[in-house]
Design a protein around this motif. Structure first.
Motif, PDB file in Angstrom:
ATOM      1  N   PRO A 296      35.449  -9.160  38.882  1.00 26.95           N
ATOM      2  CA  PRO A 296      35.077  -9.282  37.463  1.00 26.95           C
ATOM      3  C   PRO A 296      35.062  -7.928  36.767  1.00 26.95           C
ATOM      4  CG  PRO A 296      33.133  -9.386  38.836  1.00 26.95           C
ATOM      5  CD  PRO A 296      34.290  -9.336  39.780  1.00 26.95           C
ATOM      6  N   TYR A 297      35.110  -7.978  35.479  1.00 29.33           N
ATOM      7  CA  TYR A 297      35.128  -6.757  34.680  1.00 29.33           C
ATOM      8  C   TYR A 297      33.912  -5.879  35.013  1.00 29.33           C
ATOM      9  CZ  TYR A 297      34.974  -3.761  30.537  1.00 29.33           C
ATOM     10  OH  TYR A 297      34.917  -2.687  29.694  1.00 29.33           O
ATOM     11  N   ASP A 298      32.792  -6.520  35.082  1.00 29.47           N
ATOM     12  CA  ASP A 298      31.570  -5.812  35.457  1.00 29.47           C
ATOM     13  C   ASP A 298      31.155  -6.376  36.812  1.00 29.47           C
ATOM     14  OD1 ASP A 298      29.211  -4.419  35.606  1.00 29.47           O
ATOM     15  OD2 ASP A 298      28.214  -5.483  33.953  1.00 29.47           O
ATOM     16  N   PRO A 299      31.246  -5.603  37.905  1.00 26.18           N
ATOM     17  CA  PRO A 299      31.234  -4.127  37.914  1.00 26.18           C
ATOM     18  C   PRO A 299      32.578  -3.489  38.263  1.00 26.18           C
ATOM     19  CG  PRO A 299      30.510  -4.930  40.036  1.00 26.18           C
ATOM     20  CD  PRO A 299      30.880  -6.157  39.238  1.00 26.18           C
ATOM     21  N   VAL A 300      33.633  -4.252  38.649  1.00 31.06           N
ATOM     22  CA  VAL A 300      34.810  -3.630  39.248  1.00 31.06           C
ATOM     23  C   VAL A 300      35.505  -2.688  38.288  1.00 31.06           C
ATOM     24  CG1 VAL A 300      37.051  -4.081  40.303  1.00 31.06           C
ATOM     25  CG2 VAL A 300      35.118  -5.585  40.803  1.00 31.06           C
ATOM     26  N   VAL A 301      35.749  -3.153  37.033  1.00 35.13           N
ATOM     27  CA  VAL A 301      36.451  -2.308  36.060  1.00 35.13           C
ATOM     28  C   VAL A 301      35.458  -1.425  35.306  1.00 35.13           C
ATOM     29  CG1 VAL A 301      38.006  -2.305  34.077  1.00 35.13           C
ATOM     30  CG2 VAL A 301      38.240  -4.067  35.858  1.00 35.13           C
ATOM     31  N   TYR A 302      34.360  -2.016  34.863  1.00 38.82           N
ATOM     32  CA  TYR A 302      33.394  -1.308  34.025  1.00 38.82           C
ATOM     33  C   TYR A 302      32.805  -0.085  34.733  1.00 38.82           C
ATOM     34  CZ  TYR A 302      29.513  -0.660  30.762  1.00 38.82           C
ATOM     35  OH  TYR A 302      28.619  -0.135  29.843  1.00 38.82           O
ATOM     36  N   SER A 303      32.773  -0.096  36.102  1.00 36.54           N
ATOM     37  CA  SER A 303      32.188   1.029  36.842  1.00 36.54           C
ATOM     38  C   SER A 303      32.974   2.319  36.640  1.00 36.54           C
ATOM     39  CB  SER A 303      32.127   0.691  38.334  1.00 36.54           C
ATOM     40  OG  SER A 303      33.429   0.469  38.849  1.00 36.54           O
ATOM     41  N   LEU A 304      34.230   2.213  36.101  1.00 39.31           N
ATOM     42  CA  LEU A 304      35.067   3.399  35.899  1.00 39.31           C
ATOM     43  C   LEU A 304      35.100   3.808  34.426  1.00 39.31           C
ATOM     44  CD1 LEU A 304      38.050   2.344  38.198  1.00 39.31           C
ATOM     45  CD2 LEU A 304      36.125   3.806  38.774  1.00 39.31           C
ATOM     46  N   ARG A 305      34.127   3.392  33.634  1.00 39.54           N
ATOM     47  CA  ARG A 305      34.159   3.476  32.179  1.00 39.54           C
ATOM     48  C   ARG A 305      34.228   4.897  31.647  1.00 39.54           C
ATOM     49  NH1 ARG A 305      29.371   1.961  34.216  1.00 39.54           N
ATOM     50  NH2 ARG A 305      27.495   3.191  33.740  1.00 39.54           N
ATOM     51  N   LEU A 306      33.708   5.875  32.370  1.00 40.35           N
ATOM     52  CA  LEU A 306      33.579   7.218  31.815  1.00 40.35           C
ATOM     53  C   LEU A 306      34.689   8.100  32.364  1.00 40.35           C
ATOM     54  CD1 LEU A 306      31.926   9.011  29.956  1.00 40.35           C
ATOM     55  CD2 LEU A 306      30.512   9.642  31.930  1.00 40.35           C
ATOM     56  N   ARG A 307      35.924   7.901  31.771  1.00 45.25           N
ATOM     57  CA  ARG A 307      37.076   8.717  32.130  1.00 45.25           C
ATOM     58  C   ARG A 307      37.225   8.856  33.643  1.00 45.25           C
ATOM     59  NH1 ARG A 307      39.384  11.025  27.808  1.00 45.25           N
ATOM     60  NH2 ARG A 307      40.499  12.551  29.085  1.00 45.25           N
ATOM     61  N   GLY A 308      37.252   7.713  34.344  1.00 50.36           N
ATOM     62  CA  GLY A 308      37.480   7.683  35.783  1.00 50.36           C
ATOM     63  C   GLY A 308      38.953   7.633  36.116  1.00 50.36           C
ATOM     64  N   THR A 309      39.244   7.776  37.382  1.00 47.64           N
ATOM     65  CA  THR A 309      40.621   7.597  37.866  1.00 47.64           C
ATOM     66  C   THR A 309      40.616   6.500  38.911  1.00 47.64           C
ATOM     67  OG1 THR A 309      40.301   9.353  39.500  1.00 47.64           O
ATOM     68  CG2 THR A 309      41.353   9.968  37.426  1.00 47.64           C
ATOM     69  N   ALA A 310      41.781   5.861  39.062  1.00 44.77           N
ATOM     70  CA  ALA A 310      41.864   4.754  40.013  1.00 44.77           C
ATOM     71  C   ALA A 310      43.276   4.681  40.559  1.00 44.77           C
ATOM     72  CB  ALA A 310      41.472   3.440  39.338  1.00 44.77           C
ATOM     73  N   GLN A 311      43.433   3.890  41.609  1.00 41.58           N
ATOM     74  CA  GLN A 311      44.760   3.668  42.172  1.00 41.58           C
ATOM     75  C   GLN A 311      44.842   2.260  42.707  1.00 41.58           C
ATOM     76  OE1 GLN A 311      44.988   6.841  45.021  1.00 41.58           O
ATOM     77  NE2 GLN A 311      44.106   5.610  46.666  1.00 41.58           N
ATOM     78  N   ALA A 312      46.075   1.747  42.749  1.00 41.95           N
ATOM     79  CA  ALA A 312      46.321   0.399  43.251  1.00 41.95           C
ATOM     80  C   ALA A 312      47.522   0.454  44.187  1.00 41.95           C
ATOM     81  CB  ALA A 312      46.565  -0.564  42.101  1.00 41.95           C
ATOM     82  N   TRP A 313      47.486  -0.358  45.210  1.00 41.14           N
ATOM     83  CA  TRP A 313      48.609  -0.452  46.144  1.00 41.14           C
ATOM     84  C   TRP A 313      48.483  -1.767  46.912  1.00 41.14           C
ATOM     85  CZ3 TRP A 313      44.052   1.715  47.260  1.00 41.14           C
ATOM     86  CH2 TRP A 313      43.499   1.489  48.526  1.00 41.14           C
TER      87      TRP A 313
END
Length: 658
Positions: free
Chosen positions: A591-608
């Protein structure tokens, strides 16, 4: 021969009053029916020990009278007399009386000896049966002073090696002599002198019966102590009492033997590297333990060496002149017949064999220890012990018997095994991966027993990674601090090798910013109900391949640790139909909160994603990196239900809530 003294004599009743026990005469064999008195006892009064009778004198009694009686030709004579007073002092267990020397040596012949006791009431008790003694002061006597032995088989040119090889023992005729009797002993003496000083005999022959032929035998080895050249053999006859004849004349002969090796010979040595550490172990036995015999003086052709390992003989080997002789010691000879192995000291020696003669060496003391951790095996001392239980290997995530694959990435594997027989604390099991190692260990702990399942330390992923082998060998060794054993291989299916590269997953939202890398409040479609990713079709995908999709974020702007734990996401889908292969697969990170929302403050992420075919990982995608910024310029962070106005350059403005 002295007679032992019993602590309490066995008493017999005789007469009408007292119980009398048998006499003891030290030096006279009580089992000899003739009671022969050795001549050395005829040099002083003969001691007789009379056991205390029962009832013994009591304090109120007058002394008892003890008489020692010498009976010869029907005439009794008193040999000794003792008054035996009542206690105190305490009565001794034996009363010592004697036959006087003059009575003893009066003449040869047979006598009866007994004792008589008169008690305080004047009543007499007498030992019965009496003891028979034989006095023999007349020894064997040669018929003529020049009597000498004669060869049964006379040597033609003297006593040489061929003669001794054919005549061992050497046999001699003995001339008749006076007063021959049963058990006469004929002693033989060798010398290079015609008139030698007294010396110990070189051989002894016992005539068991008077009717035995007068033929004596002397071992061939006895001649080897003489010097070559003129030599003589003498004899003297002893009877059973110890009387002896004069020495005979010497029988001359010529000795022509090969000189003997120096005796005793030098102790053997152990060939390096065995015993360099002062201990013979199983690794020495596997390499071959060799005994070295140094050259010796007076070597002769056909000399052979026989090594004894703790008195267990090794097969004879020939000896060459001036060359160190090497003798390989078989494993079973070193190990010995005992079923139990111990650390022990053994004696190693050898003999030089020449014909029928042997020449011994000094012995060398050797420490050896063949004990092992675990049961022994028929193929010992081989390192490989097929009787040890096999190990089992399991990945720490895959957790399947003898399987390690990409599921165990970064965590590694562990070996397990049922303990061998009689494990002892401190013994160590070491595990080897494809011959490399040890990669893991297990130390036996107090209380652990044979048959118990135990676990190794972790086999690191660095050891496991990069291998594709359906039958990779894994074994372990046991170590008791001295000797090691090795188990047979366990074959492990390992699939951790390099994998195929697949295209990075595609994010199905617009990315904002000059670099096109930010997932923001203005990304389209909106992200509040999940971020959609697509694994696009690829020719290397096959039906039923499983796609394992992952994302996670970082609480910094550089895709570096530490990871934001709430941002982790993983999902699995398979290409279940040909349509899936044609269209690809979609994954929604929610869900958006917390998976996406946890990176709200100019975070970086990766997917593979990873591609799995059955139990094996066959590929992995290129990693897709992106940034996340869910902040409003005015403050706060966008969430589901926000009414957002986005500028042309993607700057969000909160307009209200639905």
């Amino acid at each position: 021969m002295s007679v032992s003294t019993p602590a309490q004599p066995q008493l017999t009743h005789s007469g009408t009053v007292l119980a009398l026990g048998p006499m003891e005469i030290p030096g006279v064999d009580p089992l000899d029916p003739e009671g022969l008195v050795p001549v050395h006892l005829l040099l002083a009064d003969l001691l007789v020990r009379v056991p205390m009778w029962l009832p013994a004198p009591e304090p109120a009694d007058t002394p008892h009278r003890l008489y020692l009686i010498w009976l010869r030709d029907g005439i009794e004579r008193q040999a000794d007399f003792e008054l035996v007073n009542a206690p105190p002092p305490p009565l001794p267990p034996f009363i010592e009386v004697h036959v006087p020397l003059l009575m003893l040596r009066e003449r040869s012949g047979t006598v009866d000896l007994f004792y008589r006791v008169v008690d305080s009431e004047g009543q007499m008790s007498e030992l019965d049966p009496k003891v028979t003694l034989t006095i023999d002061m007349e020894g064997p006597e040669l018929l003529r002073p020049d009597d000498q032995l004669s060869f049964v088989t006379p040597p033609v040119t003297g006593i040489d090696e061929p003669y001794l090889a054919s005549n061992d023992p050497v046999r001699f005729n003995v001339p008749p002599y006076l007063r021959r009797s049963r058990r006469d002993r004929i002693e033989m003496f060798l010398s290079n002198s015609p008139n030698p000083p007294a010396d110990g005999p070189d051989g002894v022959h016992i005539l068991e019966n008077i009717s035995d032929p007068l033929v004596v035998e002397l071992a061939a080895d006895a001649f080897r102590r003489l010097n070559n050249g003129p030599a003589f053999i003498f004899y003297r006859v002893f009877d059973r009492a110890g009387n002896f004849s004069t020495r005979s004349a010497g029988l001359p002969f010529v000795l022509n033997l090969i000189a003997s090796p120096g005796v005793p010979l030098a102790a053997p040595r152990i060939r390096p590297p065995a015993y360099d550490d002062n201990l013979i172990k199983r690794d020495d036995a596997r390499a071959g333990v060799v005994v070295l015999i140094d050259p010796y003086l007076n070597w002769a052709s056909n000399d052979r060496a026989r090594v004894f390992w703790d008195d267990r003989p090794v097969a004879d080997v020939p000896v060459l002149d001036g060359v160190v002789t090497e003798v390989l010691i078989p494993w079973l000879t070193m190990r010995g017949p005992s079923p139990d192995l111990v650390a022990e000291e053994v004696r190693v020696r050898y003999e030089i064999i020449r014909g029928l003669s042997t020449f011994p060496s000094f012995a060398r003391r050797i420490q050896q220890d063949f004990r092992v951790a675990g049961q022994d095996h028929a193929g010992a001392p081989a390192l490989l012990n097929p009787d040890l239980p096999l190990a089992e290997v399991r990945g720490l995530v895959s957790d399947e018997p003898n399987v390690v694959d990409h599921r165990d990435q970064d965590v590694g594997a562990r070996a397990r095994v049922f303990l061998y027989d009689d494990p002892q604390p401190g013994q160590v099991l070491r595990f080897f991966w494809n011959g490399i190692g040890p990669v893991a260990t297990k130390t036996v702990q107090l209380g652990e027993v044979g048959g118990q399942l135990v676990f190794s330390s972790v086999i690191p992923w660095a050891v496991v990674e990069g291998i594709i082998n359906p039958a990779l060998p894994v074994y372990y060794t046991t170590d008791n601090g001295v000797n090691q054993q090795q188990s047979a291989n366990t074959l492990v299916n390992v699939n951790t090798g390099a994998v195929a590269s697949f295209p990075a997953p595609v994010i199905r939202h617009t990315l904002i910013g000059g670099t096109g890398t930010f997932l923001t409040c203005c990304s389209s479609p909106e992200i509040f109900f999940g971020v959609t990713w697509e694994v696009v079709p690829h020719t290397d995908f096959a039906l039923n391949d499983e796609i394992r999709f992952f994302t996670h974020g970082y609480n910094n702007n550089g895709w570096n640790d530490p990871v934001v734990e709430e941002s982790r996401f993983a999902e699995r889908q398979s290409f279940s139909t040909p349509m899936d292969l044609a269209n690809g697969l979609k994954f929604i990170v929610s869900p958006y909160d917390p998976v996406v929302y946890s990176l709200r403050l100019r975070g970086t992420a990766q997917a593979w994603y990873e591609v799995w075919r059955g139990p094996s990982k066959i590929g992995q995608s290129v990693i897709r990196r992106f940034r996340v910024d869910l902040a409003y310029p005015s403050g706060g962070f966008c969430q589901a239900g926000d009414v957002i106005n986005c500028s042309s350059d993607g700057v969000p403005m909160l307009m209200g809530h639905k």
